[in-house]
Structures are given as structure tokens and as C-alpha cells.
Design a protein around this motif. Sequence first.
Motif, short mmCIF file in Angstrom:
data_model
loop_
_atom_site.label_atom_id
_atom_site.label_comp_id
_atom_site.label_asym_id
_atom_site.label_seq_id
_atom_site.Cartn_x
_atom_site.Cartn_y
_atom_site.Cartn_z
N TYR A 37 0.84 -1.18 0.00
CA TYR A 37 0.00 0.00 0.00
C TYR A 37 0.88 1.25 0.00
CZ TYR A 37 -4.01 -2.90 1.36
OH TYR A 37 -5.01 -3.83 1.40
N GLN A 39 0.61 5.69 0.96
CA GLN A 39 -0.19 6.82 1.43
C GLN A 39 0.59 8.10 1.20
OE1 GLN A 39 -1.58 6.55 5.50
NE2 GLN A 39 -3.25 7.97 5.06
N LYS A 43 -3.83 12.17 1.54
CA LYS A 43 -4.62 11.21 0.78
C LYS A 43 -4.83 9.93 1.59
CE LYS A 43 -3.36 12.79 -3.84
NZ LYS A 43 -2.92 12.36 -5.19
N GLN A 44 -5.82 9.16 1.17
CA GLN A 44 -6.07 7.89 1.84
C GLN A 44 -5.05 6.84 1.39
OE1 GLN A 44 -10.19 6.82 1.00
NE2 GLN A 44 -10.84 7.75 2.93
N ARG A 45 -4.84 5.87 2.25
CA ARG A 45 -3.96 4.77 1.90
C ARG A 45 -4.60 3.97 0.77
NH1 ARG A 45 -1.20 1.46 6.76
NH2 ARG A 45 -0.85 3.66 7.30
N GLU A 46 -3.79 3.62 -0.24
CA GLU A 46 -4.33 2.89 -1.36
C GLU A 46 -3.51 1.63 -1.64
OE1 GLU A 46 -4.09 4.92 -5.12
OE2 GLU A 46 -2.01 5.55 -4.81
#
Length: 122
Positions: A37, A39, A43-46
Motif C-alpha cells: 500500500y 499513502q 490522501k487515503q492509503r491505497e
Amino acid sequence: QVQLVESGGGLVQAGGSLRLSCAASGSTFSKNAIGWYRQAPGKQRELVASISSGGRTNYADSVKGRFTISRDNAKNTVYLQMNSLKPEDTAIYYCNADGYYRGSYYMSGDSWGQGTQVTVSS
């Protein structure tokens, strides 16, 4: 829980490459699917990429063709080879274990590493 330690981050110019490593503890590592992942600030963790215990891989559209995830069960390590890096790849990268697949999508588990910073300059 699996203990995870990421390494390999750093500062690189756009177009460059880095290889991240995720070293895991535990004798059940080979049975674990692993997800990488990232981040970025604000921003959101993706999810970036995942690899199943059997070696099946999946990638986010934003990194397909540039990133490659692989695993070495003898070393209890998962790698993320990142090529053709872009400034928008700048983020803290985390590996995750103990997750599961919903279809082809990796759902995160409870085991996270501390993260490694990747900074791509333009």
C-alpha cells in the motif's frame, strides 16, 4: 500476527527505479498473501499491488506496467520493483499481511509494517 519490516525507500529522480523489500517473520509466511500500500500526504492509503501465496499478482491501474511484485518464500521477503517512477508515486509505502482476497481484490489484514518513504523528484 506477522511482523513486517519494509526497506529500500529513498529519493529518486523521475524515471528512476527503486526496489522495496518487505521482510516478514513467522513460519507461515509462505501461506500469506501480501499487499503493498501507499499513502501520500493528505490522501487515503491505497492498494498498489498484491501477491497471493501461490504467486498470483494484482496491480492498481496507476502502476501497471511499471511496478512488479514478487516473493521469495525462502527469505520470507516480498519485493516491489518500481520502474519509471513519477512524482505522483511519492508516498510512504507499507506492506500488509494476514489479509484475504475478495475476488481478485486484496483485503488488508491486521499486520502492517512501519512504512518506507519514497520520494520522486521532477
